[in-house]
Structure formats: C-alpha cells, structure tokens
Design a protein around this motif. Structure first.
Motif, PDB file in Angstrom:
ATOM      1  N   LEU A 154       0.815  -1.215   0.000  1.00 37.00           N
ATOM      2  CA  LEU A 154       0.000   0.000   0.000  1.00 37.00           C
ATOM      3  C   LEU A 154       0.845   1.259   0.000  1.00 37.00           C
ATOM      4  CD1 LEU A 154      -2.683  -1.052   2.667  1.00 37.00           C
ATOM      5  CD2 LEU A 154      -2.874  -1.167   0.173  1.00 37.00           C
ATOM      6  N   GLY A 155       2.145   1.086   0.131  1.00 41.20           N
ATOM      7  CA  GLY A 155       3.035   2.243   0.175  1.00 41.20           C
ATOM      8  C   GLY A 155       2.882   3.060   1.444  1.00 41.20           C
ATOM      9  N   LEU A 156       2.510   2.398   2.550  1.00 42.40           N
ATOM     10  CA  LEU A 156       2.280   3.091   3.808  1.00 42.40           C
ATOM     11  C   LEU A 156       3.298   2.651   4.850  1.00 42.40           C
ATOM     12  CD1 LEU A 156      -1.614   2.752   4.064  1.00 42.40           C
ATOM     13  CD2 LEU A 156      -0.314   4.749   3.286  1.00 42.40           C
ATOM     14  N   SER A 157       3.656   3.585   5.740  1.00 44.65           N
ATOM     15  CA  SER A 157       4.523   3.239   6.863  1.00 44.65           C
ATOM     16  C   SER A 157       4.167   4.139   8.040  1.00 44.65           C
ATOM     17  CB  SER A 157       6.004   3.400   6.496  1.00 44.65           C
ATOM     18  OG  SER A 157       6.290   4.745   6.175  1.00 44.65           O
ATOM     19  N   PHE A 158       4.296   3.577   9.245  1.00 46.74           N
ATOM     20  CA  PHE A 158       3.950   4.310  10.462  1.00 46.74           C
ATOM     21  C   PHE A 158       5.002   4.030  11.527  1.00 46.74           C
ATOM     22  CE2 PHE A 158       0.093   2.905   8.319  1.00 46.74           C
ATOM     23  CZ  PHE A 158      -0.634   4.076   8.169  1.00 46.74           C
ATOM     24  N   GLU A 159       5.300   5.043  12.307  1.00 45.55           N
ATOM     25  CA  GLU A 159       6.109   4.839  13.501  1.00 45.55           C
ATOM     26  C   GLU A 159       5.165   4.639  14.674  1.00 45.55           C
ATOM     27  OE1 GLU A 159       8.981   7.899  14.150  1.00 45.55           O
ATOM     28  OE2 GLU A 159      10.372   7.080  12.654  1.00 45.55           O
ATOM     29  N   VAL A 160       5.229   3.484  15.278  1.00 46.69           N
ATOM     30  CA  VAL A 160       4.276   3.115  16.325  1.00 46.69           C
ATOM     31  C   VAL A 160       5.039   2.848  17.612  1.00 46.69           C
ATOM     32  CG1 VAL A 160       2.487   1.494  17.031  1.00 46.69           C
ATOM     33  CG2 VAL A 160       2.732   2.102  14.627  1.00 46.69           C
ATOM     34  N   SER A 161       4.686   3.584  18.659  1.00 42.00           N
ATOM     35  CA  SER A 161       5.292   3.376  19.969  1.00 42.00           C
ATOM     36  C   SER A 161       4.335   2.583  20.844  1.00 42.00           C
ATOM     37  CB  SER A 161       5.617   4.712  20.630  1.00 42.00           C
ATOM     38  OG  SER A 161       6.080   4.514  21.961  1.00 42.00           O
ATOM     39  N   ARG A 162       4.851   1.637  21.588  1.00 44.09           N
ATOM     40  CA  ARG A 162       4.018   0.877  22.514  1.00 44.09           C
ATOM     41  C   ARG A 162       3.598   1.723  23.700  1.00 44.09           C
ATOM     42  NH1 ARG A 162       7.515  -3.720  24.503  1.00 44.09           N
ATOM     43  NH2 ARG A 162       5.610  -4.251  25.624  1.00 44.09           N
ATOM     44  N   VAL A 163       4.414   2.715  24.040  1.00 41.43           N
ATOM     45  CA  VAL A 163       4.168   3.540  25.217  1.00 41.43           C
ATOM     46  C   VAL A 163       3.434   4.817  24.818  1.00 41.43           C
ATOM     47  CG1 VAL A 163       5.230   4.761  27.144  1.00 41.43           C
ATOM     48  CG2 VAL A 163       6.237   2.618  26.318  1.00 41.43           C
ATOM     49  N   ALA A 164       2.303   5.059  25.459  1.00 38.46           N
ATOM     50  CA  ALA A 164       1.541   6.280  25.186  1.00 38.46           C
ATOM     51  C   ALA A 164       2.155   7.468  25.920  1.00 38.46           C
ATOM     52  CB  ALA A 164       0.082   6.096  25.596  1.00 38.46           C
ATOM     53  N   PHE A 165       2.463   7.281  27.209  1.00 30.82           N
ATOM     54  CA  PHE A 165       3.108   8.313  28.022  1.00 30.82           C
ATOM     55  C   PHE A 165       3.609   7.659  29.303  1.00 30.82           C
ATOM     56  CE2 PHE A 165      -1.432   8.297  28.911  1.00 30.82           C
ATOM     57  CZ  PHE A 165      -1.484   8.235  30.288  1.00 30.82           C
ATOM     58  N   SER A 166       4.344   8.410  30.083  1.00 32.44           N
ATOM     59  CA  SER A 166       4.896   7.900  31.329  1.00 32.44           C
ATOM     60  C   SER A 166       4.509   8.817  32.483  1.00 32.44           C
ATOM     61  CB  SER A 166       6.423   7.782  31.261  1.00 32.44           C
ATOM     62  OG  SER A 166       6.811   6.869  30.245  1.00 32.44           O
ATOM     63  N   ILE A 167       4.311   8.223  33.651  1.00 36.48           N
ATOM     64  CA  ILE A 167       4.009   8.976  34.865  1.00 36.48           C
ATOM     65  C   ILE A 167       5.033   8.571  35.921  1.00 36.48           C
ATOM     66  CG2 ILE A 167       2.314   9.442  36.677  1.00 36.48           C
ATOM     67  CD1 ILE A 167       0.121   8.741  34.718  1.00 36.48           C
ATOM     68  N   GLY A 168       5.919   9.497  36.252  1.00 44.40           N
ATOM     69  CA  GLY A 168       6.934   9.192  37.252  1.00 44.40           C
ATOM     70  C   GLY A 168       7.799   8.005  36.902  1.00 44.40           C
ATOM     71  N   GLY A 169       8.100   7.865  35.621  1.00 43.62           N
ATOM     72  CA  GLY A 169       8.930   6.752  35.189  1.00 43.62           C
ATOM     73  C   GLY A 169       8.160   5.463  34.938  1.00 43.62           C
ATOM     74  N   PHE A 170       6.846   5.473  35.220  1.00 37.79           N
ATOM     75  CA  PHE A 170       6.010   4.284  34.987  1.00 37.79           C
ATOM     76  C   PHE A 170       5.335   4.437  33.636  1.00 37.79           C
ATOM     77  CE2 PHE A 170       2.142   1.719  35.356  1.00 37.79           C
ATOM     78  CZ  PHE A 170       2.674   0.527  35.833  1.00 37.79           C
ATOM     79  N   ALA A 171       5.617   3.505  32.723  1.00 38.04           N
ATOM     80  CA  ALA A 171       5.114   3.598  31.357  1.00 38.04           C
ATOM     81  C   ALA A 171       3.650   3.175  31.276  1.00 38.04           C
ATOM     82  CB  ALA A 171       5.962   2.736  30.428  1.00 38.04           C
ATOM     83  N   ILE A 172       2.850   3.976  30.586  1.00 32.99           N
ATOM     84  CA  ILE A 172       1.458   3.648  30.303  1.00 32.99           C
ATOM     85  C   ILE A 172       1.391   3.237  28.835  1.00 32.99           C
ATOM     86  CG2 ILE A 172      -0.931   4.455  30.307  1.00 32.99           C
ATOM     87  CD1 ILE A 172       0.388   4.361  33.074  1.00 32.99           C
ATOM     88  N   TYR A 173       0.968   1.992  28.598  1.00 31.36           N
ATOM     89  CA  TYR A 173       1.017   1.431  27.258  1.00 31.36           C
ATOM     90  C   TYR A 173      -0.299   1.638  26.514  1.00 31.36           C
ATOM     91  CZ  TYR A 173       5.408  -0.960  28.310  1.00 31.36           C
ATOM     92  OH  TYR A 173       6.709  -1.247  28.627  1.00 31.36           O
ATOM     93  N   TRP A 174      -0.193   1.788  25.196  1.00 29.63           N
ATOM     94  CA  TRP A 174      -1.379   1.884  24.354  1.00 29.63           C
ATOM     95  C   TRP A 174      -2.261   0.655  24.493  1.00 29.63           C
ATOM     96  CZ3 TRP A 174      -3.322   6.057  22.638  1.00 29.63           C
ATOM     97  CH2 TRP A 174      -2.532   7.128  22.244  1.00 29.63           C
ATOM     98  N   TYR A 175      -1.655  -0.483  24.733  1.00 24.34           N
ATOM     99  CA  TYR A 175      -2.407  -1.732  24.885  1.00 24.34           C
ATOM    100  C   TYR A 175      -3.484  -1.598  25.960  1.00 24.34           C
ATOM    101  CZ  TYR A 175      -3.083  -6.819  25.347  1.00 24.34           C
ATOM    102  OH  TYR A 175      -3.613  -8.075  25.373  1.00 24.34           O
ATOM    103  N   GLY A 176      -3.086  -1.109  27.117  1.00 25.30           N
ATOM    104  CA  GLY A 176      -4.038  -0.948  28.208  1.00 25.30           C
ATOM    105  C   GLY A 176      -5.039   0.157  27.939  1.00 25.30           C
ATOM    106  N   ILE A 177      -4.588   1.251  27.329  1.00 28.06           N
ATOM    107  CA  ILE A 177      -5.484   2.371  27.038  1.00 28.06           C
ATOM    108  C   ILE A 177      -6.582   1.935  26.074  1.00 28.06           C
ATOM    109  CG2 ILE A 177      -5.638   4.603  25.862  1.00 28.06           C
ATOM    110  CD1 ILE A 177      -2.909   5.281  27.011  1.00 28.06           C
ATOM    111  N   LEU A 178      -6.216   1.186  25.050  1.00 28.40           N
ATOM    112  CA  LEU A 178      -7.190   0.762  24.046  1.00 28.40           C
ATOM    113  C   LEU A 178      -8.177  -0.254  24.624  1.00 28.40           C
ATOM    114  CD1 LEU A 178      -4.772   0.612  21.013  1.00 28.40           C
ATOM    115  CD2 LEU A 178      -6.777   2.086  21.211  1.00 28.40           C
ATOM    116  N   ILE A 179      -7.694  -1.166  25.455  1.00 27.93           N
ATOM    117  CA  ILE A 179      -8.608  -2.105  26.099  1.00 27.93           C
ATOM    118  C   ILE A 179      -9.576  -1.360  27.016  1.00 27.93           C
ATOM    119  CG2 ILE A 179      -8.754  -3.969  27.806  1.00 27.93           C
ATOM    120  CD1 ILE A 179      -6.273  -5.176  26.594  1.00 27.93           C
TER     121      ILE A 179
END
Length: 332
Positions: free
Chosen positions: A10-35
């Motif tokens: 399709l000629g498409l490419s994306f940069e995808v990070s597993r981590v949405a953001f961090s709070i005090g060094g604790f990573a919040i993942y897109w996986y949990g946010i989407l669920i």
C-alpha cells in the motif's frame, strides 16, 4: 520502543510506539489504554440500551463491575495456563502491559461471573447477556488495536497488498521459525505477514453493527448472545488458523480454534431449535421499566397502550416479561 510498521503493498509506513506516556517513570502502554477505551464504550452502550431490555441500570452497574474484573482475570489466567513458556515471577504473571490475555478466557469469565452477579442483583439474565454480547464486540473491535501497537497477534506470510512488516514481526518469526517448521508452518521473517488483529477488529465491527441493528427485532431473550457466539466463533475459527502465536492444547491443536468451532456448532444448533419454537411469534421490541415515584412527583396519568410488538412493560427487578417466561421456559 518505537516500531517502524510498513505496508509495502500500500506504500504506507507508520512509527508506532508501545508507550503512550509515562508517569513518574512508569510507562502507560497503548495496549491498556485501548482495552480500557473499548470497555468504556461498551459500558456506555449498555447504559443507553439496558433499560430498553428491562434492565435496571443501577443494579446492572454491579454486574458490569464484577463481570469486567473477572473477565480480565480469567483472560490472563487462560493465557498463562496455556502459554508455551513458564513465567519466572508473580509480577510477570500479573503484568498485562506486554500483552498476553486470551479473549476466550475473558468471554468465559465475563459470562460466568457476570451471570452469578445477575442472580445476586436480580438482573434478568438473558437480556443482560444480550447487552454484554454487543459490548464484547465493541471491546474486541477496539482492543485488538492494542495488538497493533505491540506488533503482536499477526499471522503467516502473505502477498496481499495489506501485508505488514516491522522489526518486531521479523524478530519474532526468526525466534519461532524452527518451532513453526516442526508444526508444518513455513515462514519467511523478511516478508510481510497477515495483520490478523485487523481482520478480527473488522470482523467484530461488522458483528456489532449487525447485532445492534437486530437487537430490537430479536424473537427471544438470549438470541443476541447466541448470534454473538456464532459470529465471533465463525471469524475466530479461520483467523486463528493464520496466526503464528496460537495457544496450543496439544500438538498442533489450537485451543482458541477448537473452542471457536465447538461454539459455532453449538450456537447454530440452538438457534435453529429456538427459531422453530418461536416461529410466528412477534418481535420483542423494547421494554419500558417503570421508574419509582418520588414524594414531590404527582401521580402520572396512565400511558396509552403501545403496539404489542413494539413496547412491553416489566417490573423493575422481575425480568423482561417476554415470551420465554410466558411459555414457562425461563432461561434456557
């Protein structure tokens, strides 16, 4: 970790990070946010339509809370039980940020413990299951995109234009290439793969639209639940066959594929039997649940009779008053 995810056809490419953001060094993942987002939207749908099925919303909240918590616990337990490796610590067992939950574990746990909660809170069982089934499709449709963020739950190689490849897919296939070969599955880590999470997301979206439109036209309580079991199982049975990370019961027998095939057969037989029983019966339509009067309210005038196939009246906690109870069949 950021993945460059490409769809060469399709000629498409994306940069995808597993981590949405961090709070005090604790990573919040897109996986949990989407669920979590999927669960929230499913609950909003339930709050809107539950009264139309004769379900008291206040009592339903307890059912949803118990069902949701136990669904997550059972989904993780199912995965840990059949995972092809051993967890080395209790923290690894309960850490969901890296993925590792089984949808069928969530479905079984949600319905089982949610059903027990229905009995406790006196919520009509089958109408609640019907609402929950549509909610599951909403949650599964959105939650599957957590697999995209994690670059997991993909399939074997494909030459289709929507084939996907990333450093994560390549590394994973390299690590399991010999294992898959022993099972008769040949893969090339350097080639695109089926985005099976996308297939399941689209399949669940179609199922949600169809069942949401049909909800008012159901012939008996529990029909939506049976249609959900049939529809999801039908899709999962072929999608699971494409995946490279299946949980196996033994040898080459995929656990989720076996459950899907059995559930499709059981749901289909039950639907045929029930439709023969209710042939010629009117559609259930919506149910009106009387709201308790307050001291400040004047007695309401009697409402005009509504058409029998559109509106019914049910006591707040005594079920839906549909033809299941009238025929003396109860919760089949």
């Amino acid at each position: 970790m950021v993945n460059l995810v490409q769809f060469p056809g399709l000629g498409l490419s994306f940069e995808v990070s597993r981590v949405a953001f961090s709070i005090g060094g604790f990573a919040i993942y897109w996986y949990g946010i989407l669920i979590g987002t999927g669960m929230l939207l499913a609950m909003l749908y339930a709050f809107r339509y539950a009264p139309r099925l004769g379900i008291n919303v206040d009592r339903m909240i307890d059912v949803i809370f118990i069902g949701a918590v136990m669904a997550i616990i059972c989904a993780r337990a199912f995965y840990v039980l059949f995972a092809p490796f051993q967890y080395t610590s209790f923290w690894q067992v309960i850490d969901l940020r890296d993925g590792g939950i089984a949808i069928y574990g969530a479905v079984i746990g949600g319905f089982l413990f949610g059903g027990l909660a229905c009995r406790w809170r006196k919520v009509p069982l089958l109408p609640m299951f019907d609402i929950a089934s549509i909610g599951f499709l909403i949650g599964q449709c959105i939650g599957r995109w957590g697999n995209f963020a994690n670059q997991e739950a993909f399939g074997t190689n494909t030459t289709a234009p929507w084939g996907m490849i990333s450093a994560q897919t390549t590394a994973y296939l390299e690590s399991v290439q010999a294992t898959l070969a022993a099972q008769g599955i040949t893969v090339d880590p350097a080639q695109p793969v089926h985005p099976t999470f996308l297939y399941e997301s689209i399949w669940c979206l179609i199922g949600f639209i169809a069942l949401a439109l049909y909800l008012k036209h159901r012939k008996f309580d529990g029909e939506i639940t049976l249609l959900y079991v049939f529809w999801y199982g039908l899709g999962r049975s072929w999608i699971e066959g494409l995946r490279t990370d299946s949980l196996y019961l033994t040898g080459s027998l995929r656990m989720s594929q076996l459950i899907a095939i059995v559930s499709v057969a059981a749901a289909l037989v039950t639907l045929i039997v029930k439709h023969r029983r209710y042939r010629g019966c009117p559609e259930l339509g919506w149910v009106t649940v009387p709201q308790p009067e307050t001291a400040a309210e004047a007695p309401a005038a009697p409402a005009a009779d509504a058409p029998a196939d559109e509106t019914q009246t049910a006591p707040e906690s005594a079920g839906t008053g549909t033809n299941d109870e009238e025929d003396g069949h109860g919760a089949d």
